[in-house]
Structure formats: C-alpha cells, structure tokens
Design a protein around this motif. Structure first.
Motif, mmCIF file in Angstrom:
data_model
loop_
_atom_site.group_PDB
_atom_site.id
_atom_site.type_symbol
_atom_site.label_atom_id
_atom_site.label_comp_id
_atom_site.label_asym_id
_atom_site.label_seq_id
_atom_site.Cartn_x
_atom_site.Cartn_y
_atom_site.Cartn_z
ATOM 1 N N ARG A 88 0.890 -1.340 -0.088
ATOM 2 C CA ARG A 88 0.033 -0.136 0.064
ATOM 3 C C ARG A 88 0.945 1.105 0.068
ATOM 4 N NH1 ARG A 88 -5.028 0.410 3.942
ATOM 5 N NH2 ARG A 88 -5.753 2.632 3.273
ATOM 6 N N LEU A 89 1.954 1.221 1.061
ATOM 7 C CA LEU A 89 2.886 2.185 0.795
ATOM 8 C C LEU A 89 3.602 2.655 -0.362
ATOM 9 C CD1 LEU A 89 3.994 1.849 4.824
ATOM 10 C CD2 LEU A 89 2.311 3.752 3.846
ATOM 11 N N ILE A 90 3.822 1.483 -0.935
ATOM 12 C CA ILE A 90 4.532 1.296 -2.475
ATOM 13 C C ILE A 90 3.651 2.001 -3.531
ATOM 14 C CG2 ILE A 90 5.562 -0.079 -4.174
ATOM 15 C CD1 ILE A 90 6.639 -1.961 -2.058
ATOM 16 N N ALA A 91 2.250 1.405 -3.440
ATOM 17 C CA ALA A 91 1.459 2.069 -4.441
ATOM 18 C C ALA A 91 1.148 3.512 -4.111
ATOM 19 C CB ALA A 91 0.041 1.466 -4.087
ATOM 20 N N MET A 92 1.490 4.144 -3.029
ATOM 21 C CA MET A 92 1.453 5.496 -2.735
ATOM 22 C C MET A 92 2.606 6.270 -3.186
ATOM 23 S SD MET A 92 -0.406 5.175 1.121
ATOM 24 C CE MET A 92 -0.527 7.101 1.414
ATOM 25 N N GLU A 93 3.544 5.533 -3.534
ATOM 26 C CA GLU A 93 4.903 6.119 -4.161
ATOM 27 C C GLU A 93 5.433 6.975 -3.174
ATOM 28 O OE1 GLU A 93 3.775 8.471 -7.857
ATOM 29 O OE2 GLU A 93 3.621 6.470 -8.864
ATOM 30 N N LEU A 94 5.625 6.058 -1.854
ATOM 31 C CA LEU A 94 6.461 6.903 -0.724
ATOM 32 C C LEU A 94 7.610 6.046 -0.494
ATOM 33 C CD1 LEU A 94 3.231 7.575 1.569
ATOM 34 C CD2 LEU A 94 4.448 9.018 0.201
ATOM 35 N N CYS A 95 7.873 4.966 -1.365
ATOM 36 C CA CYS A 95 9.070 3.913 -0.991
ATOM 37 C C CYS A 95 9.948 4.092 -1.883
ATOM 38 C CB CYS A 95 8.362 2.583 -0.705
ATOM 39 S SG CYS A 95 6.893 2.689 0.546
ATOM 40 N N TYR A 96 11.161 3.734 -1.355
ATOM 41 C CA TYR A 96 12.338 3.562 -2.606
ATOM 42 C C TYR A 96 13.119 2.259 -1.865
ATOM 43 C CZ TYR A 96 15.076 6.521 0.499
ATOM 44 O OH TYR A 96 15.663 6.994 1.415
ATOM 45 N N PRO A 97 13.899 1.658 -2.874
ATOM 46 C CA PRO A 97 14.903 0.466 -2.647
ATOM 47 C C PRO A 97 16.040 1.026 -1.958
ATOM 48 C CG PRO A 97 14.735 0.695 -4.965
ATOM 49 C CD PRO A 97 13.880 1.701 -4.465
ATOM 50 N N CYS A 98 16.655 0.596 -1.168
ATOM 51 C CA CYS A 98 18.083 0.964 -0.484
ATOM 52 C C CYS A 98 18.956 -0.188 -0.403
ATOM 53 C CB CYS A 98 17.785 1.525 0.762
ATOM 54 S SG CYS A 98 19.318 2.098 1.460
ATOM 55 N N ARG A 99 20.283 -0.003 -1.032
ATOM 56 C CA ARG A 99 21.349 -1.212 -1.116
ATOM 57 C C ARG A 99 22.125 -0.858 0.116
ATOM 58 N NH1 ARG A 99 22.860 1.077 -6.403
ATOM 59 N NH2 ARG A 99 21.449 -0.421 -7.266
ATOM 60 N N CYS A 100 22.137 0.068 0.867
ATOM 61 C CA CYS A 100 23.100 0.681 1.755
ATOM 62 C C CYS A 100 23.366 -0.234 2.860
ATOM 63 C CB CYS A 100 22.838 2.116 2.335
ATOM 64 S SG CYS A 100 22.916 3.196 1.062
ATOM 65 N N THR A 101 24.594 -0.460 3.201
ATOM 66 C CA THR A 101 25.192 -1.046 4.404
ATOM 67 C C THR A 101 25.257 -0.347 5.759
ATOM 68 O OG1 THR A 101 27.359 -1.059 4.259
ATOM 69 C CG2 THR A 101 26.275 -2.960 3.056
ATOM 70 N N ARG A 102 25.313 -0.834 6.716
ATOM 71 C CA ARG A 102 25.377 0.226 7.939
ATOM 72 C C ARG A 102 26.688 0.915 7.820
ATOM 73 N NH1 ARG A 102 23.748 -3.793 12.101
ATOM 74 N NH2 ARG A 102 21.602 -3.237 12.031
ATOM 75 N N GLY A 103 27.657 0.291 7.202
ATOM 76 C CA GLY A 103 29.182 0.877 6.980
ATOM 77 C C GLY A 103 28.748 1.859 5.846
ATOM 78 N N ASP A 104 28.200 1.700 4.785
ATOM 79 C CA ASP A 104 27.881 2.996 3.732
ATOM 80 C C ASP A 104 27.175 4.014 4.457
ATOM 81 O OD1 ASP A 104 28.805 1.268 1.673
ATOM 82 O OD2 ASP A 104 26.516 0.341 1.267
ATOM 83 N N ILE A 105 26.269 3.893 5.308
ATOM 84 C CA ILE A 105 25.504 4.800 5.914
ATOM 85 C C ILE A 105 26.488 5.685 6.843
ATOM 86 C CG2 ILE A 105 23.588 5.376 7.343
ATOM 87 C CD1 ILE A 105 22.294 3.111 6.354
#
Ligand code: GLU
Length: 282
Positions: A88-105
C-alpha cells in the motif's frame, strides 16, 4: 469501546524483571478497566528467535498469575499482512529500494558537508543516498525505505497521539521538521525478513484492536514512527502508555543476557510471584 492492550515479547532470551513489570502493568490496566490483555509473540527475526524461549515466556507469565485469551498472535504467521501494508505504501509512491549497508551509511554521514550524525528511533538518520532509486529497480538484496518528507507531505495534518504514561502525559505531535531531521527515511522492510518492527507492530496493533499500547519508555520515540504509519495506512490510533524501565543497582536497564534477574531464575530459587512483583517495583 472496550479496553484492549497487549504484551508483545520477542522470544530472544529469558524474560526478566523488566518484562514482568511490563506484562503486569498491561494486565493490571486491562483488569482495572474491565478489558483484555492479548499476547503477541514478536518473532519476525528468525535468526534470534527460538521456540524454547517462546515456551519459557508462556511458563513465566502463567507462573506470574497472568492470563490471556487462548489465541496468541505470532508475527511469523503474519508476513502476508505486512507485505500488504508495504504494498500500500509502495502504491502511494512513498517508498524506495536501498542497498546501503551500515558501513555505507556511516561513511556517507562522515562526509565533511554532513553535520553530526543524528541517532533517531530507527537508528542513524539516513543520509538519503538511495532516495532517487525507483521501486521498479528493486531486487531481493534491497531494503525498502519510506521517503519521510514525501510521507509527511501526503498527510492533511501532522500526526499526534495521547500519552497516558507517567513521564510525558498529554498530546504529542510529529512535526515535518522532526520527522525529517530526527527520524529520517526509516526502513519499512529489511532485506532479510521483508518487514520491520515498525511496520509489523502497526499492522498488528490494528489487527488486534488495541486501544492502549502499554510498553517501556525506551519505545516512546518509536511511537512517532508508528503514528505516522497509522495515518498513512488509515489505521485507528490507540493511546500509548510508556511505563518507567526497571533498572539494576547501577541504573542500567536490564538486558536479556542478565540471567540473575530472569524470571526463571527467581522461579528456580524458591521465590514467589509476589516476590517478583515486589522486586519489579509493583
Ligand atoms: N517486542 C518488543 C520487545 O520485546 C516490544 C514491542 C512493543 O511493545 O511495541 O521489546
């Protein structure tokens, strides 16, 4: 509307005095209002949750004199419900995929143009590295994040909740500024389990018809995430009662590895449920 609360332990270790305090507080508040305390086993983290800890939870709670309706909710049975909420939240276009690790962040946050990293209720406030990625590019190795600025902009008014606990009674509001700078783009679905504590708890409190959430003061800040998700998903809002935490003699909150204060330890050493209530501060 009759009063319904829940006790929601994770079977990752033995229950200790802090859990006894939490369960008894929920149970007593339900009893005082002629309501019900439900039990929910929060076992989405398959690596950390074990069946023998779940068995011990039932034994410890019964020994303490608590009772609950037979039907216990188990989060591991509810993955389709969490997926539906996420969709539902994806259909509302409020989401995105993330590939960051904790180290990247951590590395992104240490860049000179970033200020001091902010620790929010969902960990470090995410620097937004993957925010421009589209859901159509998502694959199994991605986590799914909520674009919190977009989410706040979607609501007709800022979310708020009523706190009935001892520390901050009254109404609390999540402002756009606090959402962006104090919480950031939270993870809705971890790559390993396809959901998160926040999304699951919000879906479950609604499915169980919870009218007041009783839990420890350590989760007070997480409530801002929960009320935001409730408003986005058009779910009813319970009241929140965050109780004080039981601490050891040095002032540290109890941990599951602290077996000396485990309920099973008190049971095995001849203490009574009344002793445990007293030790927990009730
Ligand atoms: N499962 C969480 C814990 O064991 C409690 C979550 C909640 O009450 O919202 O601390």
């Amino acid at each position: 509307m009759s009063y319904v609360t829940r006790f929601a332990p994770s079977p990752t270790g033995p229950l200790h005095l802090g859990h006894a305090f939490s369960a008894l507080t929920a149970f007593n508040r339900a009893r005082a209002q002629g309501g019900t305390m439900l039990l929910r086993i929060e076992d989405i983290d398959r690596d950390r949750c074990k069946p023998h800890w779940e068995t011990l939870i039932f034994e410890d709670l019964r020994w303490l004199g608590l009772a609950w309706p037979e039907k216990v909710m188990r989060q591991s049975d509810r993955l389709p419900a969490y997926r539906a909420a996420l969709d539902r939240l994806i259909a509302m276009e409020l989401c995105y995929p993330c590939r960051c690790t904790r180290g990247d962040i951590r590395a992104a946050l240490s860049a000179p143009q970033e200020g001091a990293p902010v620790q929010g209720p969902d960990g470090l406030v995410y620097p937004g590295t993957c925010r421009s990625r589209r859901m159509s590019e998502a694959d199994a190795t991605d986590a799914i994040r909520l674009d919190i600025a977009a989410a706040m902009d979607r609501l007709p008014r800022d979310p708020h909740f009523t706190e009935t606990g001892p520390q901050n009674p009254g109404t609390h509001e999540l402002t756009r500024d606090n959402a962006i700078n104090g919480i950031g783009d939270i993870v809705l679905a971890r790559r390993d389990i396809g959901t998160s504590y926040h999304l699951s708890v919000v879906a479950d409190d609604s499915a169980q018809g919870i009218t007041e959430v009783v839990r420890g003061a350590d989760l007070f800040e997480a409530t801002y995430i929960h009320i935001l998700l409730q408003d986005l998903l058009a779910l009813p809002r319970p009241a929140y009662h965050h109780h004080d935490l039981v601490r050891d003699e040095t002032g540290k909150r109890l941990a599951k590895r602290d077996d000396a204060r485990a309920i099973r330890h008190y049971r095995a050493t001849g203490h009574t449920p009344q002793d445990v209530r007293r030790l927990a501060g009730l």
